[in-house]
Design an enzyme around this catalytic site. Structure first.
Site, short mmCIF file in Angstrom:
data_model
loop_
_atom_site.label_atom_id
_atom_site.label_comp_id
_atom_site.label_asym_id
_atom_site.label_seq_id
_atom_site.Cartn_x
_atom_site.Cartn_y
_atom_site.Cartn_z
N HIS A 121 0.84 -1.20 0.00
CA HIS A 121 0.00 0.00 0.00
C HIS A 121 0.87 1.24 0.00
O HIS A 121 1.93 1.25 0.65
CB HIS A 121 -0.92 0.01 1.23
CG HIS A 121 -2.11 0.88 1.04
ND1 HIS A 121 -2.07 2.24 1.27
CD2 HIS A 121 -3.36 0.60 0.61
CE1 HIS A 121 -3.26 2.74 0.99
NE2 HIS A 121 -4.05 1.78 0.59
N ASP A 129 -7.78 -5.68 0.03
CA ASP A 129 -8.23 -6.56 -1.06
C ASP A 129 -7.77 -8.00 -0.90
O ASP A 129 -8.09 -8.84 -1.73
CB ASP A 129 -7.75 -6.01 -2.41
CG ASP A 129 -8.43 -4.69 -2.76
OD1 ASP A 129 -9.58 -4.51 -2.35
OD2 ASP A 129 -7.80 -3.84 -3.41
N1 CMC Z 1 4.17 -7.53 -4.29
C1 CMC Z 1 5.52 -7.50 -4.51
N2 CMC Z 1 6.25 -6.37 -4.46
C2 CMC Z 1 5.60 -5.23 -4.17
C3 CMC Z 1 4.22 -5.19 -3.92
C4 CMC Z 1 3.50 -6.40 -3.99
N3 CMC Z 1 2.19 -6.44 -3.78
N4 CMC Z 1 3.85 -3.91 -3.67
C5 CMC Z 1 4.95 -3.18 -3.75
N5 CMC Z 1 6.01 -3.97 -4.06
C6 CMC Z 1 7.40 -3.55 -4.21
C7 CMC Z 1 7.66 -3.00 -5.60
O1 CMC Z 1 8.04 -4.02 -6.50
C8 CMC Z 1 8.78 -2.02 -5.31
O2 CMC Z 1 9.98 -2.76 -5.16
P1 CMC Z 1 11.40 -2.11 -5.57
O3 CMC Z 1 11.54 -0.90 -4.68
O4 CMC Z 1 12.35 -3.19 -5.26
O5 CMC Z 1 11.29 -1.76 -7.01
C9 CMC Z 1 8.41 -1.45 -3.94
O6 CMC Z 1 7.63 -2.47 -3.31
C10 CMC Z 1 7.61 -0.18 -3.99
O7 CMC Z 1 6.53 -0.37 -4.91
P2 CMC Z 1 5.71 0.83 -5.55
O8 CMC Z 1 4.96 0.33 -6.73
O9 CMC Z 1 6.60 2.01 -5.76
O10 CMC Z 1 4.73 1.16 -4.36
P3 CMC Z 1 3.45 2.06 -4.48
O11 CMC Z 1 3.22 2.68 -3.19
O12 CMC Z 1 3.58 2.95 -5.65
O13 CMC Z 1 2.31 0.97 -4.83
C11 CMC Z 1 0.55 -0.58 -4.68
C12 CMC Z 1 1.29 0.60 -4.01
C13 CMC Z 1 -0.72 -0.85 -3.91
C14 CMC Z 1 0.16 -0.20 -6.11
C15 CMC Z 1 1.46 -1.82 -4.67
O14 CMC Z 1 1.76 -2.19 -3.35
C16 CMC Z 1 0.87 -3.00 -5.44
O15 CMC Z 1 1.07 -3.07 -6.66
N6 CMC Z 1 0.16 -3.93 -4.74
C17 CMC Z 1 -0.50 -5.03 -5.41
C18 CMC Z 1 -1.86 -4.59 -5.94
C19 CMC Z 1 -2.82 -4.36 -4.81
O16 CMC Z 1 -2.99 -5.19 -3.93
N7 CMC Z 1 -3.55 -3.21 -4.86
C20 CMC Z 1 -4.56 -2.86 -3.86
C21 CMC Z 1 -4.15 -1.68 -3.07
S1 CMC Z 1 -5.10 -1.39 -1.57
C22 CMC Z 1 -6.73 -1.21 -1.99
C23 CMC Z 1 -7.01 -0.36 -3.17
O17 CMC Z 1 -6.54 0.76 -3.29
O18 CMC Z 1 -7.75 -0.84 -4.00
#
Ligand code: CMC
Length: 400
Positions: A279, A336
């Site tokens: 998140h 989720d």
């Molecule tokens: N699985 C594996 N690695 C992850 C995940 C994950 N679920 N989430 C973040 N990371 C890693 C990502 O690969 C990155 O690694 P590195 O720094 O080595 O490149 C690091 O963590 C930071 O990721 P980011 O994409 O910059 O983080 P963000 O804050 O921009 O993204 C997120 C937040 C929710 C999009 C992301 O955690 C994600 O893709 N989660 C999976 C999809 C998900 O479950 N979404 C629902 C979110 S909560 C409810 C909603 O809003 O609907």
């Protein structure tokens, strides 16, 4: 002469101390306004709607109370709640034109795509669609919160060749949705689980879909356009559609004994994202995931069968992930991860899960639209230009 820009030509983006551009990729940690709607304490697993903890609201309130709280800013009195619930009940029916539309939407269209189209069409039919007054938005919001469950339930019935089941004004918002969806009265446990889900998904600060609705509203476009934009943003796999993909991921794993191998291959080796984890704001366990997890467990024990099988996979996957590098990076279960399990236990097909998120989050979207445009300023960020300028224009016949 073709050239690159000097930093001072985009001085608004430049840090005066380092001389480097300040870029908040993904608008991370940028506050676009002040709010009193909700607060996420992402380091301590806390979420508050209008100051009340999500745990208390989950335990003591109903969706109707929470919707009132978010929209009007205070918990309703008995009379206010009765009036509000009454307005929702009175507005559940959808126009015949929208029912016809639902019959004409190809059955292979995803429920979220259907919802986007149906809400847009509902806006076409609303004579008050251009009324941007506060009262006008409240009136439209009540109509939409009331009608969205009917749209989703009718589409399911049509898609599965079953007769549509009209709303029953004696039932609560949650009971009525399950009644229209399945054509029979839900059990107390199922109605409570649906009500809980509606409360947990109702609001969550300046997330991507809420931001989308506020951006649209800030141009003084109409309410329906803003909500349609919100539905579009919510449908993304990184946002609301993660509840669909989390369930598909559990199904892909298949059985609890395959969890460790699947995690190693997909998350550790192929670096795929674990759906329902991570998140932008929570750097601790999402409190909604904890609540969903407890209810999912209760329902899995009650329903048994496939729901229990998926619960076992999800629980084991969480355990494995929490011992992995993800936890070191503060990537924990989000809302989720377990919500789909609740829906599965309620007998709802997986492709409908994101629509259930939408028919709850419409409350938060509306609260933020109202709050933002009260003291509106068009949302118009900048982007740092790294291309060239003053290029010579070459006529098409001379281009290589
Ligand atoms: N699985 C594996 N690695 C992850 C995940 C994950 N679920 N989430 C973040 N990371 C890693 C990502 O690969 C990155 O690694 P590195 O720094 O080595 O490149 C690091 O963590 C930071 O990721 P980011 O994409 O910059 O983080 P963000 O804050 O921009 O993204 C997120 C937040 C929710 C999009 C992301 O955690 C994600 O893709 N989660 C999976 C999809 C998900 O479950 N979404 C629902 C979110 S909560 C409810 C909603 O809003 O609907």
């Amino acid at each position: 002469m073709v050239r690159k820009l000097k930093p001072e030509e985009q001085h608004w983006c430049i840090d005066p101390e380092t001389g480097e551009p300040i870029i908040n990729k993904g608008v991370a940690n940028v506050c676009i306004d002040k709010t009193t709607i909700s607060f996420i304490d992402g380091y301590h697993s806390k979420l508050y709607y209008r100051g009340y903890s999500i745990e208390d609201l989950a335990k003591y309130s109903t969706f109707e109370e929470v919707a009132y709280l978010l929209l009007y800013g205070h918990l309703p009195t008995k009379k206010e709640l009765d009036d509000f619930s009454g307005w929702l009940k009175e507005n559940r029916e959808i126009p015949d034109e929208v029912v016809d539309l639902l019959f004409n939407i190809p059955p292979d269209i995803e429920p979220m795509e259907m919802l986007r189209t149906a809400v847009s069409y509902l806006g076409n039919l609303d004579p008050g669609r251009h009324d941007l007054s506060r009262d006008g938005i409240f009136r439209k919001a009540i109509r939409l919160i009331a009608k969205m469950p009917t749209i989703v339930a009718y589409f399911y019935r049509i898609k599965t060749n079953q007769d549509i089941v009209e709303p029953d004004p004696r039932l609560t918002h949650a009971e009525n949705f399950l009644y229209m969806f399945h054509g029979k009265m839900p059990s107390k446990l199922h109605a409570e689980a649906m009500d809980l889900s509606l409360k947990l998904y109702a609001e969550h600060g300046m997330n991507a879909s809420t931001f989308t609705t506020v951006v649209i509203a800030s141009t003084l476009s109409d309410y329906y356009s803003a909500i349609v934009g919100g539905i579009g943003a919510l449908r993304g796999p990184l946002h609301g559609y993660a509840n669909v993909l989390a369930m598909k991921q559990f199904e892909e794993i298949g059985s609890v004994d395959k969890v460790e191998k699947w995690f190693k291959e997909n998350i550790e080796t192929r670096k795929k994202r674990l759906m329902g984890f991570g998140h932008r704001v929570y750097k601790s366990y999402d409190p909604r995931a904890r609540i969903y997890g407890e209810v999912a467990k209760k329902l899995a024990d009650e329903v048994g069968g496939d729901v229990k099988r998926i619960w076992d996979i999800a629980f084991k996957l969480e355990e494995v992930a929490l011992k992995s590098k993800l936890a070191e990076k503060k990537i924990f279960p989000n809302t989720d991860f377990y919500s789909g399990l609740v829906y599965m236990a309620l007998g709802i097909p997986v492709d409908f899960y994101c629509t259930l998120f939408a028919l709850s989050r419409v409350v938060g979207w509306t609260a933020h639209i109202l709050e933002y445009i009260e003291n509106n300023r068009i949302i118009r960020p900048r982007i740092f230009y790294v291309g060239e300028v003053d290029k010579e224009y070459i006529p098409i016949e001379k281009r290589g």
